[in-house]
Scaffold this motif. Structure first.
Motif, PDB file in Angstrom:
ATOM      1  N   LYS A 190       2.309   1.917  -3.343  1.00 49.88           N
ATOM      2  CA  LYS A 190       1.306   2.498  -4.248  1.00 49.88           C
ATOM      3  C   LYS A 190       1.168   3.997  -4.018  1.00 49.88           C
ATOM      4  N   THR A 191       1.164   4.387  -2.742  1.00 47.89           N
ATOM      5  CA  THR A 191       1.086   5.810  -2.408  1.00 47.89           C
ATOM      6  C   THR A 191       2.267   6.561  -3.015  1.00 47.89           C
TER       7      THR A 191
ATOM      8  N   ILE B  38       7.001   1.455 -10.521  1.00 51.11           N
ATOM      9  CA  ILE B  38       7.072  -0.004 -10.564  1.00 51.11           C
ATOM     10  C   ILE B  38       7.330  -0.426 -11.999  1.00 51.11           C
TER      11      ILE B  38
ATOM     12  N   LYS C 285      -2.950  -1.417 -12.146  1.00 49.00           N
ATOM     13  CA  LYS C 285      -2.609  -0.025 -11.859  1.00 49.00           C
ATOM     14  C   LYS C 285      -3.188   0.896 -12.921  1.00 49.00           C
TER      15      LYS C 285
ATOM     16  N   GLU D 188       0.829  -1.208   0.000  1.00 48.68           N
ATOM     17  CA  GLU D 188       0.000   0.000   0.000  1.00 48.68           C
ATOM     18  C   GLU D 188       0.866   1.262   0.000  1.00 48.68           C
TER      19      GLU D 188
ATOM     20  N   LYS E 263      -8.047   6.039  -3.263  1.00 47.35           N
ATOM     21  CA  LYS E 263      -6.784   6.130  -2.520  1.00 47.35           C
ATOM     22  C   LYS E 263      -5.734   6.907  -3.305  1.00 47.35           C
ATOM     23  N   THR E 264      -5.678   6.634  -4.615  1.00 46.14           N
ATOM     24  CA  THR E 264      -4.748   7.370  -5.479  1.00 46.14           C
ATOM     25  C   THR E 264      -5.037   8.863  -5.414  1.00 46.14           C
TER      26      THR E 264
ATOM     27  N   GLU F 272      -5.730   3.991 -12.469  1.00 41.44           N
ATOM     28  CA  GLU F 272      -5.405   5.351 -12.897  1.00 41.44           C
ATOM     29  C   GLU F 272      -6.497   5.912 -13.814  1.00 41.44           C
TER      30      GLU F 272
ATOM     31  N   MET G  38       4.531  -0.621 -15.117  1.00 41.24           N
ATOM     32  CA  MET G  38       3.261  -0.421 -14.420  1.00 41.24           C
ATOM     33  C   MET G  38       2.350  -1.623 -14.671  1.00 41.24           C
TER      34      MET G  38
ATOM     35  N   SER H 193      -3.788  10.463  -2.285  1.00 39.77           N
ATOM     36  CA  SER H 193      -2.343  10.722  -2.378  1.00 39.77           C
ATOM     37  C   SER H 193      -2.052  11.955  -3.226  1.00 39.77           C
ATOM     38  N   ARG H 194      -2.883  12.176  -4.237  1.00 38.67           N
ATOM     39  CA  ARG H 194      -2.671  13.331  -5.118  1.00 38.67           C
ATOM     40  C   ARG H 194      -3.307  14.603  -4.552  1.00 38.67           C
TER      41      ARG H 194
ATOM     42  N   VAL I 280       3.993   5.701  -5.591  1.00 38.56           N
ATOM     43  CA  VAL I 280       3.850   5.778  -7.050  1.00 38.56           C
ATOM     44  C   VAL I 280       2.986   6.989  -7.398  1.00 38.56           C
ATOM     45  N   SER I 281       1.869   7.157  -6.670  1.00 40.77           N
ATOM     46  CA  SER I 281       0.989   8.304  -6.913  1.00 40.77           C
ATOM     47  C   SER I 281       1.709   9.622  -6.682  1.00 40.77           C
ATOM     48  N   ARG I 282       2.651   9.629  -5.721  1.00 42.60           N
ATOM     49  CA  ARG I 282       3.389  10.862  -5.423  1.00 42.60           C
ATOM     50  C   ARG I 282       4.598  11.042  -6.336  1.00 42.60           C
TER      51      ARG I 282
END
Lengths: 226, 226
Positions: free
Chosen positions: A52-53, A62, B5, A49, B52-53, B9, B1, B56-57, A55-57
């Motif tokens: 993944k966070t 990956i 994912k 998890e 969740k993505t 996105e 990726m 984070s954004r 990656v978003s930031r």
């Protein structure tokens, strides 16, 4: 925010501290999920998890089957200014340019005073590459961004490069190609900026950058009227 | 990726388009997981991942038991310039300030030309609130950020406000409080900026902002020598 979320965020921050502490550079590989979980004393699903966070930031990326790597974007997200929320794309382009008028002449001036010989070499190569595309009538946006981002780096300010990626970054939100005359003029003013920086002439670099931006503004006006 | 994912996105982008399309504002509530899943034709777990993505954004925020809401940060992430990756915090503070010297005087000048009566009212209130804290010797960083961010908004440039959050945002990365003299001088120059903007005097606003920043720079130097 849920409790689970908080743990994930804490683990994500811990991974960032690890990246900084070990001085991992963009492209370097992170330890795998098992190793991170053991090292941080949490479960693998929490590590997953947290990754993944990150990656978003735009902190890590990956690569399928290869692992997790430090991202070349160094935590600068795809759209750090939230421009996706602004509807009027012509207005965004115009206002981004207004901001470049504020920032870039002074950065060019700083670069004239502070750039290293290695940075000057890089600027020459990028200016050549950009000019070639401009005069050939090909899409030059990424080369032009690279040239202007390199000028920003040569300013010696450590905050500026990431900002320059934002300001000059969006590869023209306007469709279409500037006219031949506009492209020739942009190539010419880019060359003048380079010459002034190489001569350590801060004021001339400032003026040449202003000229370049004025040319960009005129070109945006022409394109938006098409 | 991974493929999973990519779907997440895509769904996240679709939710952003929904937010824009419906003109949802910060604080507005999003449809729940069930409704989003049905609307977008994907599973609830995908919707959950996409949300969740977006957390984070900094596009949305989850309030426990209440639902998912549009974030006040409008997609401007906590650390959009990736400053967490820069080790030397004094250097970051100094270079952020160098950048404020480049940007803020001109923004103050634009605000003098373009600010609306409502924006002037807001500036007056924020200046008062900030001055009060400064002179009382209390932590004034969030009030000062709010005042300078409001000046940025009053510049009329739609890209600038989100940038100002970044430049003026980090509530002083240096420990400790500026000296009494420094605080008085900062309060005075803030007041001068306000007076110049209210008088629609662009050049005076420019000069007052320069003075204010010079005072901030002196204060950072004093604090880092402590």
């Amino acid at each position: 925010m849920e409790t689970g979320k908080l743990l994930t965020e804490r683990v994500a921050d811990e991974i960032v501290r690890n990246i900084i502490g070990k001085e991992l550079k963009p492209g370097d590989k992170l330890p795998n999920e098992f190793e991170l979980a053991a090292k941080l004393g949490v479960g693998r699903s929490t590590v997953r998890e947290a990754i993944k966070t990150l990656v978003s930031r735009s902190v890590v990326e990956i690569r399928r089957g290869a692992g997790t790597f430090v991202s070349a974007r160094s935590g600068v997200s795809e759209d750090p200014l939230g421009l996706q929320f602004l509807d009027d794309k012509v207005r965004v382009a115009t206002d981004l340019l207004e901001l470049r008028f504020v920032v870039e002449p002074r950065l060019a001036s700083l670069a004239a005073g502070r750039s290293t010989p290695e940075q000057l070499d890089e600027l020459m190569q990028l200016c050549d590459a950009c000019e070639k595309k401009m005069l050939a009538g090909e899409d030059f946006s990424s080369e032009n961004t690279a040239f202007h981002a390199a000028i920003a780096r040569a300013s010696g300010n450590i905050v500026v490069p990431n900002l320059a990626v934002i300001l000059c970054g969006p590869p023209s939100m306007l469709p279409g190609m500037p006219s031949r005359q506009a492209r020739e003029e942009m190539a010419r003013t880019n060359r003048e900026i380079l010459t002034a920086i190489a001569a350590h002439d801060g004021m001339a670099a400032y003026d040449a950058m202003l000229l370049h931006l004025a040319q960009c503004r005129r070109s945006i006006t022409e394109q938006s009227l098409k």
